[in-house]
Design an enzyme around this catalytic site. Structure first.
Site, short mmCIF file in Angstrom:
data_model
loop_
_atom_site.label_atom_id
_atom_site.label_comp_id
_atom_site.label_asym_id
_atom_site.label_seq_id
_atom_site.Cartn_x
_atom_site.Cartn_y
_atom_site.Cartn_z
N GLY A 91 -5.84 10.68 -52.01
CA GLY A 91 -5.73 11.89 -51.16
C GLY A 91 -6.55 11.77 -49.90
N SER A 92 -6.61 12.76 -49.16
CA SER A 92 -7.34 12.75 -47.89
C SER A 92 -7.69 14.17 -47.50
CB SER A 92 -6.49 12.12 -46.77
OG SER A 92 -6.01 10.85 -47.15
N ASN A 93 -8.64 14.29 -46.57
CA ASN A 93 -8.98 15.58 -45.98
C ASN A 93 -8.72 15.51 -44.48
OD1 ASN A 93 -10.33 16.37 -48.49
ND2 ASN A 93 -12.05 15.12 -47.81
#
Length: 763
Positions: free
Chosen positions: A234-236
């Site tokens: 995932g990522s932000n």
């Protein structure tokens, strides 16, 4: 080379020259390459074709082995170098037909993109022909680089996002169905009680849960096909408008999360010519800046959106034919030979139905699973978008430049110097029923086919949203009552909700504060486990562990020991959940076998918090959570309560270090202790079967100060170079490990004045 010191000396001698002048056939004018104090290349050409050529040259200069290995992985040839361990992934690449799809796409590109990929490949080949020494990896393998073609860049890009998202969840639930029954609908990522939505920001929504009655046709078909012994990343990112920012200018910040592969899948870079001047994260082997960059007018960044772009179909076979709407069709078949280092080649049969290649199961048994993916099924023109991104001047123009992008699905967030911010779901998503998101669908009925595409204009998007803040962290984009079906599975809302909460503090709404948000270690699901533990009484060795976890503030700090106990308890509870439910025994199920495989323990790790919060025992087959937690506490009490940063410290392993143990000390850089876990904004995540060690996290961090570009900052988890002996191989690791960042240099006068190396490529 049989000793570490011999290999170390060879690696030092293998470094390419980065200074002076070099005549390069293929350029039309000279190109200047400055290396800044972090070793990041800043390339300045006079025209577009030379810019692409020079980017290919410099990528090869820094990362040629990585580029070729990724090309081999895409084309199903990595086992020639890596041995039998790479056979499964090579076989999947051959079954998926990545080579033919990439050639098809290259042939359909427009003129600008065609110039881009061909000039880039020519630049790679020019470096190979430049006389630079072979990288140490080629010497270890006794190999030489193979030349590049334009379509190879598409294959590399396709492989890096290949099958991310929904396909694995569908395979998991399909394998689990005979064991879990009605509880199959519980086998999803936790939603934290309510999903935090990207659009509209600040809103929450309940997830729609499919009942088995709704999925009856698929359930019946899957149970019919099940083996009798079936029980046996995932990522932000965030954007803040000028009105909300402490600087009065918009800014973007974030971090892409992936497995810690060496070298980093991203390389920092800067490319300028008469048509554009862009700095950001590049993908070695790929021209342009597909994911994270700014061009002086607009900045952009992405996270994975979990749009459902893959469908799996259960096919019915008989006498070599496949059924569709009452008619028996003849699937295509071909044999592929995969060469393997150290052993004989292996043959792989590729079977393709009207839906796509068979990826799991044996057609001879009567049933197999076929994949239909947006990434492969039809001509993709994502590479036409890459030159357009570099010329976009506004958020709206950038969004229009992405029309047709389909290689991987993204939450695209952008901001421009006119003061606009925006969000777009950048993807091609087919229209079909929501039931397709849960399980493989019967392929023979014709009732679950694609019905065209969701239009670019219909994709969720917003420019200048009310409130001026956009946060995405792989959380749900829109509520499930949205007119178009977009996704079933997505990451929990924890990281998105935490970032949004931190941005309510005015001091956090500035580019310089991004590092503090990146470094946040509060674990929201820790509170779920604490609440469950608070409700039980425990005697024996587990009582002390319970007391420490209940006293803890929920922060996964590197220097603290209680996070180590918490993870030991959660891992032990997950293992007991796997055993009690019978779902752990699905490890090795043929439907979970497509590389890299689906690990039941990992899937159960993510599903556990929601079940514990609701005390749902549907999957426990008579066991109860209280007893399982007590046993897990006793097991955790026997674990060594070392500092979390040490227990969680990643191990950076080069792809060749296991094949050449004497080279490991040269190839594998050491790592520093780190905090956080997969539930925190500082998302250094673990994989449950492997224990507490971090295996994925932020490959890079960035903060774009839109309009005052020299104040932008960034870092990567190792460094700019892929050469183990280079001073730039791991020189950014200390900054990365502390969630600090270095300057993202953009002004050419300052770059030239501060360069530690300058090279002129002469026509």
């Amino acid at each position: 080379m049989d000793s570490t010191e011999t290999i170390r000396a060879a690696a030092q001698a293998a470094l390419p020259p980065l200074e002076g002048e070099l005549h390069v056939a293929g350029l039309t004018a000279s190109v200047t390459v400055h290396r800044d104090p972090e070793g990041i290349p800043h390339i300045r050409a006079e025209n577009v074709a030379d810019a692409w050529f020079a980017q290919g040259f410099v990528h090869a200069q820094d990362r040629l082995f990585q580029m070729e290995l990724n090309r081999r992985r895409a084309l199903g040839r990595s086992a020639e170098w890596l041995g039998a361990a790479a056979f499964a992934s090579d076989a999947l690449a051959r079954r998926l037909g990545i080579e033919s799809a990439s050639r098809r796409d290259a042939a359909a590109l427009g003129a600008d993109a065609r110039v881009m990929i061909e000039a880039y490949a020519a630049g790679v080949n020019a470096f190979i022909a430049s006389g630079a020494p072979l990288a140490i990896e080629y010497q270890l393998l006794s190999a030489t680089p193979e030349p590049w073609q334009g379509w190879h860049t598409i294959a590399v890009m396709r492989r890096l996002g290949l099958l991310m998202g929904s396909v694995w969840f569908k395979l998991w639930r399909a394998a689990a169905l005979p064991v879990a029954g009605r509880g199959t609908s519980l086998l999803r990522y936790d939603d934290g009680g309510m999903d935090a939505l990207i659009l509209p920001q600040g809103k929450e929504s309940l997830r729609w849960r499919a009942g088995l009655e709704f999925l009856a046709p698929a359930v019946t078909a899957l149970l019919e096909a099940a083996e009798a012994d079936a029980t046996g990343g995932g990522s932000n990112n965030w954007a803040v408008s000028g009105a909300q920012s402490a600087t009065g200018r918009p800014f973007l910040a974030g971090d892409p999360h992936r497995l810690f592969e060496l070298p980093n899948m991203y390389a920092q870079g800067h490319l300028a010519c008469d048509a554009f001047d862009v700095v950001g994260l590049t993908v070695p082997g790929v021209p342009g800046f597909p994911h994270f960059a700014q061009n002086g007018a607009v900045a952009w960044c992405v996270t994975h959106t979990f749009a459902d772009i893959h469908d799996v179909y259960l096919e019915r076979f008989e006498n070599g034919r496949v059924l569709f709407q009452g008619q028996w069709e003849v699937p295509s078949r071909r044999m592929e030979s995969i060469a393997i280092r150290g052993e004989a080649a292996r043959e792989v049969e590729v079977v393709e139905t009207r839906h796509g290649p068979v990826i799991a199961g044996d057609p001879a048994s009567g049933h197999a699973l076929a994949l239909k993916s947006v990434q492969l099924a039809e001509t993709d023109l994502s590479f036409d978008c890459l030159p357009k991104l570099l010329r976009a001047k506004t958020v709206a123009g950038l969004f229009e430049a992405t029309r047709g992008w389909g290689l991987i699905d993204h939450n695209l967030v952008a901001a421009d110097t006119d003061g606009h911010t925006g969000f777009l779901l950048r993807a091609r998503v087919p229209r079909r029923g929501r039931e397709n998101g849960w399980l493989p669908m019967p392929g023979w009925t014709g009732e679950h086919e694609w019905d065209g595409w969701i239009a670019h204009e219909a994709m969720p998007q917003v420019i200048d949203p009310e409130g001026g803040i956009i946060v995405t962290a792989n959380n749900r984009v829109v509520a499930d009552d949205h007119p178009d079906y977009l996704c079933t599975d997505c990451h929990p809302p924890y990281r998105a909700a935490r970032i949004a909460a931190l941005l309510k503090q005015s001091g956090a709404r500035a580019p310089g504060a991004a590092g503090a948000i990146h470094a946040d270690t509060l674990s929201a699901p820790a509170a779920t486990f604490q609440a469950a533990l608070r409700a039980i009484e425990v005697a024996g060795p587990g009582a002390a562990v319970r007391a420490k976890i209940l006293e803890w503030d929920g922060h996964m700090e590197a220097m603290a020991t209680t996070p180590t106990l918490y993870i030991a308890f959660r891992l032990a509870l997950t293992r007991r959940f796997a055993a009690a439910s019978g779902l752990g025994a699905l490890a090795g199920h043929p439907w979970l076998a497509p590389a890299p495989g689906v690990a039941p323990l990992t899937q159960l790790w993510w599903a556990l918090p929601a079940l514990l919060r609701s005390q749902d025992t549907t999957l426990l087959r008579g066991a109860d959570w209280d007893q399982l937690m007590a046993e897990a506490l006793d097991e955790a009490a026997a674990a060594t309560a070392e500092a979390w940063g040490e227990a969680h410290k990643p191990r950076f392993a080069h792809p060749l270090s296991s094949l050449f143990p004497a080279a490991a000390a040269v190839l594998d850089p050491p790592s520093l202790p780190i905090g956080g876990d997969g539930d925190t904004v500082w998302a250094n995540g673990l994989v449950a079967p492997l224990g507490p060690r971090a295996t994925y996290g932020a490959l890079a961090r960035y903060a774009f100060d839109v309009g005052d570009w020299e104040k932008s900052r960034w870092s990567v988890f190792l460094g700019a170079s892929g050469h183990p002996a280079s001073p730039f191989y791991a020189n950014q690791h200390a900054a990365w490990a502390s969630c600090s960042m270095t300057p993202m240099r953009y002004g050419w006068a300052g770059i030239a004045a501060g360069a530690v190396a300058t090279q002129r490529l002469l026509a």
